[in-house]
Write a protein that holds these residues in place. Structure first.
Motif, PDB file in Angstrom:
ATOM      1  N   LEU A   1      -1.647  -1.115   5.834  1.00 59.17           N
ATOM      2  CA  LEU A   1      -1.081  -0.123   4.916  1.00 59.17           C
ATOM      3  C   LEU A   1       0.182  -0.678   4.286  1.00 59.17           C
ATOM      4  O   LEU A   1       1.070  -1.164   4.992  1.00 59.17           O
ATOM      5  N   ASN A   2       0.269  -0.570   2.970  1.00 61.18           N
ATOM      6  CA  ASN A   2       1.485  -0.941   2.237  1.00 61.18           C
ATOM      7  C   ASN A   2       1.959   0.310   1.508  1.00 61.18           C
ATOM      8  O   ASN A   2       1.447   0.661   0.443  1.00 61.18           O
ATOM      9  N   LYS A   3       2.921   1.012   2.084  1.00 65.31           N
ATOM     10  CA  LYS A   3       3.371   2.283   1.510  1.00 65.31           C
ATOM     11  C   LYS A   3       4.097   2.077   0.186  1.00 65.31           C
ATOM     12  O   LYS A   3       4.040   2.918  -0.703  1.00 65.31           O
ATOM     13  N   THR A   4       4.794   0.974   0.059  1.00 61.70           N
ATOM     14  CA  THR A   4       5.531   0.722  -1.174  1.00 61.70           C
ATOM     15  C   THR A   4       4.577   0.594  -2.349  1.00 61.70           C
ATOM     16  O   THR A   4       4.788   1.162  -3.422  1.00 61.70           O
ATOM     17  N   ALA A   5       3.510  -0.156  -2.135  1.00 64.36           N
ATOM     18  CA  ALA A   5       2.523  -0.373  -3.188  1.00 64.36           C
ATOM     19  C   ALA A   5       1.465   0.727  -3.226  1.00 64.36           C
ATOM     20  O   ALA A   5       0.614   0.752  -4.121  1.00 64.36           O
ATOM     21  N   LYS A   6       1.464   1.611  -2.247  1.00 59.94           N
ATOM     22  CA  LYS A   6       0.489   2.698  -2.123  1.00 59.94           C
ATOM     23  C   LYS A   6      -0.930   2.156  -2.083  1.00 59.94           C
ATOM     24  O   LYS A   6      -1.817   2.596  -2.840  1.00 59.94           O
ATOM     25  N   HIS A   7      -1.138   1.178  -1.199  1.00 59.70           N
ATOM     26  CA  HIS A   7      -2.506   0.749  -0.977  1.00 59.70           C
ATOM     27  C   HIS A   7      -2.752   0.426   0.492  1.00 59.70           C
ATOM     28  O   HIS A   7      -1.822   0.127   1.255  1.00 59.70           O
TER      29      HIS A   7
END
Lengths: 112, 114
Positions: free
Chosen positions: A66-72
């Motif tokens: 999960l990459n919350k910054t990139a929302k993916h």
């Protein structure tokens, strides 16, 4: 409302190779991300899920990042086997909100 | 084994007819859901219920109604079926644990509207 995009729509990999399916979401408040597997003619079943307080979760040959910054977020399947052939759905929601939004699905085919 | 059961599994009907899809569960879960699956569109939420007599709209509730008369049963009705309601319908349940956690799906009801 939340929008979840899933890519690719179809994926073929050689048995033993790895498969990666990617999803992006639009609502930065989303914090729960499950993955469901649906074999041909069967019901969807949860295979792994992750909450936003962790960046990665593994369960044997399956992992989600999960990459919350990139929302993916992505599903990784290693050492693929014929029984991994199925349609995989990602989803996103906010914990406490019942509206789980699903992606459009990825049909994974494992080539023997 | 505790399960989620849907009836009928397959149904063919004509435009304008009233159709009811039924779902029952032995999991003891309080939350129940109806989803619709179309090729290339994934699973979309029609209605959901937290408890008996509690009804909430999902993202595609127009043309559908539901009833939750008992904790174990959740039925979906199409008052006047139309061809674009041809789809695979899934009932699902979830234990109340703060809006996250596994959805348990039934086997699906394939509806064809001619």
């Amino acid at each position: 409302g939340e929008n979840v995009e899933q890519h690719p729509s179809t994926l073929s990999v050689q048995e033993g190779d790895s498969a990666v399916i990617k999803c992006t979401y639009s609502d930065s408040a989303s914090n729960y991300f499950p993955w469901y597997k649906q074999e041909l003619g069967k019901r969807p079943q949860l295979i792994i899920d992750i909450r936003s307080n962790v960046g990665e979760k593994k369960d044997q040959r399956i992992a989600v990042t999960l990459n919350k910054t990139a929302k993916h977020f992505s599903l990784h399947i290693t050492e693929t086997q014929p029984e991994d052939s199925a349609v995989y759905f990602c989803a996103a929601s906010i914990v406490g909100n019942e509206k789980l939004t699903f992606g459009t699905g990825t049909r994974l085919t494992i080539i023997p | 084994d505790a399960d989620v059961t849907q009836t009928p599994r397959n149904r063919i009907t004509k435009t304008g007819k009233r159709i009811m899809l039924e779902c029952s569960q032995t999991k003891g879960h309080d939350r129940m859901y109806w989803y619709r699956q179309d090729p290339g569109l994934g699973l979309r939420l029609i209605y959901y219920s937290f408890d008996v007599k509690d009804i909430n709209k999902g993202e595609i509730s127009d043309g559908y109604s539901v009833s939750r008369q008992a904790q174990a049963k959740f039925s979906l009705s199409l008052e006047s079926a139309i061809p674009n309601q041809t789809a695979l319908y899934f009932c699902a349940t979830r234990k109340s644990i703060g809006g996250a956690g596994e959805l348990f799906f039934g086997e699906g009801s394939r509806l064809t509207v001619l």
